[in-house]
Design a protein around this motif. Structure first.
Motif, PDB file in Angstrom:
ATOM      1  N   ALA A  47       0.829  -1.208   0.000  1.00  0.00           N
ATOM      2  CA  ALA A  47       0.000   0.000   0.000  1.00  0.00           C
ATOM      3  C   ALA A  47       0.864   1.258   0.000  1.00  0.00           C
ATOM      4  N   ILE A  48       2.135   1.132   0.374  1.00  0.00           N
ATOM      5  CA  ILE A  48       3.045   2.283   0.405  1.00  0.00           C
ATOM      6  C   ILE A  48       3.836   2.398  -0.896  1.00  0.00           C
ATOM      7  N   THR A  49       4.349   1.283  -1.404  1.00  0.00           N
ATOM      8  CA  THR A  49       5.202   1.341  -2.603  1.00  0.00           C
ATOM      9  C   THR A  49       4.414   1.273  -3.907  1.00  0.00           C
ATOM     10  N   GLY A  50       3.165   0.804  -3.858  1.00  0.00           N
ATOM     11  CA  GLY A  50       2.369   0.705  -5.081  1.00  0.00           C
ATOM     12  C   GLY A  50       1.997   2.044  -5.696  1.00  0.00           C
ATOM     13  N   PRO A  51       1.429   2.994  -4.911  1.00  0.00           N
ATOM     14  CA  PRO A  51       0.996   4.273  -5.496  1.00  0.00           C
ATOM     15  C   PRO A  51       2.088   5.048  -6.248  1.00  0.00           C
ATOM     16  N   PRO A  52       3.331   5.178  -5.728  1.00  0.00           N
ATOM     17  CA  PRO A  52       4.338   5.890  -6.518  1.00  0.00           C
ATOM     18  C   PRO A  52       4.652   5.220  -7.850  1.00  0.00           C
ATOM     19  N   LEU A  53       4.422   3.900  -7.913  1.00  0.00           N
ATOM     20  CA  LEU A  53       4.672   3.162  -9.153  1.00  0.00           C
ATOM     21  C   LEU A  53       3.418   3.055 -10.019  1.00  0.00           C
ATOM     22  N   ARG A  66      17.497   1.697  -1.344  1.00  0.00           N
ATOM     23  CA  ARG A  66      16.745   0.577  -1.906  1.00  0.00           C
ATOM     24  C   ARG A  66      16.188   0.958  -3.266  1.00  0.00           C
ATOM     25  N   THR A  67      16.324   0.040  -4.226  1.00  0.00           N
ATOM     26  CA  THR A  67      15.739   0.214  -5.549  1.00  0.00           C
ATOM     27  C   THR A  67      14.683  -0.862  -5.749  1.00  0.00           C
ATOM     28  N   LEU A  68      13.499  -0.459  -6.191  1.00  0.00           N
ATOM     29  CA  LEU A  68      12.417  -1.387  -6.506  1.00  0.00           C
ATOM     30  C   LEU A  68      12.106  -1.265  -7.996  1.00  0.00           C
ATOM     31  N   ILE A  69      12.216  -2.386  -8.710  1.00  0.00           N
ATOM     32  CA  ILE A  69      12.053  -2.405 -10.162  1.00  0.00           C
ATOM     33  C   ILE A  69      10.906  -3.337 -10.527  1.00  0.00           C
ATOM     34  N   PRO A  70       9.794  -2.824 -11.040  1.00  0.00           N
ATOM     35  CA  PRO A  70       8.711  -3.721 -11.473  1.00  0.00           C
ATOM     36  C   PRO A  70       9.184  -4.686 -12.558  1.00  0.00           C
ATOM     37  N   PHE A  71       8.649  -5.895 -12.528  1.00  0.00           N
ATOM     38  CA  PHE A  71       9.003  -6.864 -13.563  1.00  0.00           C
ATOM     39  C   PHE A  71       8.714  -6.298 -14.949  1.00  0.00           C
ATOM     40  N   ALA A  72       7.631  -5.520 -15.064  1.00  0.00           N
ATOM     41  CA  ALA A  72       7.261  -4.955 -16.361  1.00  0.00           C
ATOM     42  C   ALA A  72       8.333  -3.994 -16.875  1.00  0.00           C
ATOM     43  N   THR A  73       9.016  -3.285 -15.962  1.00  0.00           N
ATOM     44  CA  THR A  73      10.098  -2.384 -16.358  1.00  0.00           C
ATOM     45  C   THR A  73      11.339  -3.174 -16.760  1.00  0.00           C
ATOM     46  N   ALA A  74      11.633  -4.226 -16.001  1.00  0.00           N
ATOM     47  CA  ALA A  74      12.845  -5.008 -16.243  1.00  0.00           C
ATOM     48  C   ALA A  74      12.763  -5.867 -17.499  1.00  0.00           C
ATOM     49  N   GLU A  75      11.534  -6.195 -17.898  1.00  0.00           N
ATOM     50  CA  GLU A  75      11.346  -7.095 -19.048  1.00  0.00           C
ATOM     51  C   GLU A  75      12.043  -6.549 -20.292  1.00  0.00           C
ATOM     52  N   ASP A  76      12.748  -7.430 -20.981  1.00  0.00           N
ATOM     53  CA  ASP A  76      13.459  -7.102 -22.222  1.00  0.00           C
ATOM     54  C   ASP A  76      14.596  -6.100 -22.020  1.00  0.00           C
ATOM     55  N   THR A  77      15.087  -5.965 -20.777  1.00  0.00           N
ATOM     56  CA  THR A  77      16.271  -5.145 -20.509  1.00  0.00           C
ATOM     57  C   THR A  77      17.261  -5.974 -19.694  1.00  0.00           C
ATOM     58  N   GLU A  78      18.456  -5.422 -19.518  1.00  0.00           N
ATOM     59  CA  GLU A  78      19.475  -6.102 -18.714  1.00  0.00           C
ATOM     60  C   GLU A  78      19.096  -6.161 -17.239  1.00  0.00           C
ATOM     61  N   LEU A  79      18.112  -5.364 -16.834  1.00  0.00           N
ATOM     62  CA  LEU A  79      17.717  -5.334 -15.424  1.00  0.00           C
ATOM     63  C   LEU A  79      17.117  -6.660 -14.976  1.00  0.00           C
ATOM     64  N   ARG A 101      12.094   8.469  -4.434  1.00  0.00           N
ATOM     65  CA  ARG A 101      12.281   9.021  -5.787  1.00  0.00           C
ATOM     66  C   ARG A 101      11.691   8.061  -6.816  1.00  0.00           C
ATOM     67  N   THR A 102      10.782   8.578  -7.651  1.00  0.00           N
ATOM     68  CA  THR A 102      10.202   7.790  -8.729  1.00  0.00           C
ATOM     69  C   THR A 102      10.756   8.273 -10.061  1.00  0.00           C
ATOM     70  N   THR A 103      11.243   7.334 -10.860  1.00  0.00           N
ATOM     71  CA  THR A 103      11.698   7.641 -12.217  1.00  0.00           C
ATOM     72  C   THR A 103      10.538   7.398 -13.178  1.00  0.00           C
ATOM     73  N   HIS A 104      10.184   8.439 -13.956  1.00  0.00           N
ATOM     74  CA  HIS A 104       9.083   8.345 -14.914  1.00  0.00           C
ATOM     75  C   HIS A 104       9.646   8.326 -16.330  1.00  0.00           C
ATOM     76  N   GLY A 105       8.917   7.664 -17.234  1.00  0.00           N
ATOM     77  CA  GLY A 105       9.359   7.584 -18.625  1.00  0.00           C
ATOM     78  C   GLY A 105       8.277   7.998 -19.593  1.00  0.00           C
ATOM     79  N   PRO A 120       5.468   5.527 -14.454  1.00  0.00           N
ATOM     80  CA  PRO A 120       6.444   5.264 -13.400  1.00  0.00           C
ATOM     81  C   PRO A 120       7.225   3.987 -13.718  1.00  0.00           C
ATOM     82  N   LEU A 121       8.542   4.058 -13.632  1.00  0.00           N
ATOM     83  CA  LEU A 121       9.389   2.937 -14.044  1.00  0.00           C
ATOM     84  C   LEU A 121      10.085   2.240 -12.881  1.00  0.00           C
ATOM     85  N   ILE A 122      10.712   3.003 -12.002  1.00  0.00           N
ATOM     86  CA  ILE A 122      11.363   2.416 -10.831  1.00  0.00           C
ATOM     87  C   ILE A 122      11.146   3.324  -9.632  1.00  0.00           C
TER      88      ILE A 122
END
Length: 198
Positions: free
Chosen positions: A57-63, A90-103, A157-161, A166-168
């Protein structure tokens, strides 16, 4: 001096904290590397901790998602050899962001390098950040080596694309007595006025 019932007295220091964490991100040209200007040469005494987790409930809304979305997590303990100040990142990376990248294979990639990968994937990046002062959890107090009565600064900090997606999500936790945060603020075009619907 701060007095807490059952815990005794704590002497507060005066003046500026020993560490200033610069939160600016810059890039030299459209193809140059990203640089995070925290002004400190952080050391990492331990290997990053990588794990799989889910949004809350805390990390979902920024993403921009609800709870239960799959994430890669990476936690780092950072130390400043000049002052002994410690920070937790701490870095949180959604699977959807990591897909098809080196992440997907390297979720412990450093943040500035993550920005490079996301840009190469076609995103034009921008960031939002919030700062909260709160009392530390027991494990944070132990890892940061701070007294019971000392609050922490918790930045999110949220990185947007592309399309403001929201990406990470990054979090930094550091003693409020040991550090202050610095930001560069620039003027932006005001958002377009929204037209009221009839």
């Amino acid at each position: 001096m701060n007095v807490q019932h059952g815990k005794g007295s704590f002497v507060r220091t005066s003046g500026l904290p020993p560490v200033t964490v610069e939160r600016r991100i810059s890039r030299s040209g459209s193809a140059g590397p990203f640089v995070t200007h925290d002004g400190i040469t952080w050391e990492q005494p331990d290997e990053p901790k990588i794990y799989r987790t889910e949004t809350t409930a805390i990390t979902g809304p920024p993403l921009g998602v609800g709870g239960g979305e799959a994430l890669f997590g990476c936690e780092r303990l950072l130390t400043d050899p000049a002052t002994g100040t410690r920070a937790l990142h701490r870095t949180l990376i959604p699977f959807a962001t990591a897909e098809d990248t080196e992440l997907a294979q390297a979720p412990d990639t450093e943040p500035a390098a993550i920005y490079e990968l996301l840009t190469k994937a076609g995103h034009k990046l921008w960031w939002t950040e919030t700062v909260q002062a709160r009392m530390p959890l027991p494990d944070e107090r132990d890892a940061l080596q701070i007294p019971d009565a000392t609050p922490v600064l918790h930045t999110t900090r949220t990185t947007h694309g592309t399309n403001d997606q929201p990406l990470i999500l990054e979090e930094l936790r550091i003693s409020a007595e040991r550090a202050q945060l610095a930001y560069r603020i620039t003027a932006e075009k005001p958002p377009a006025a929204r037209r009221a619907r009839a």
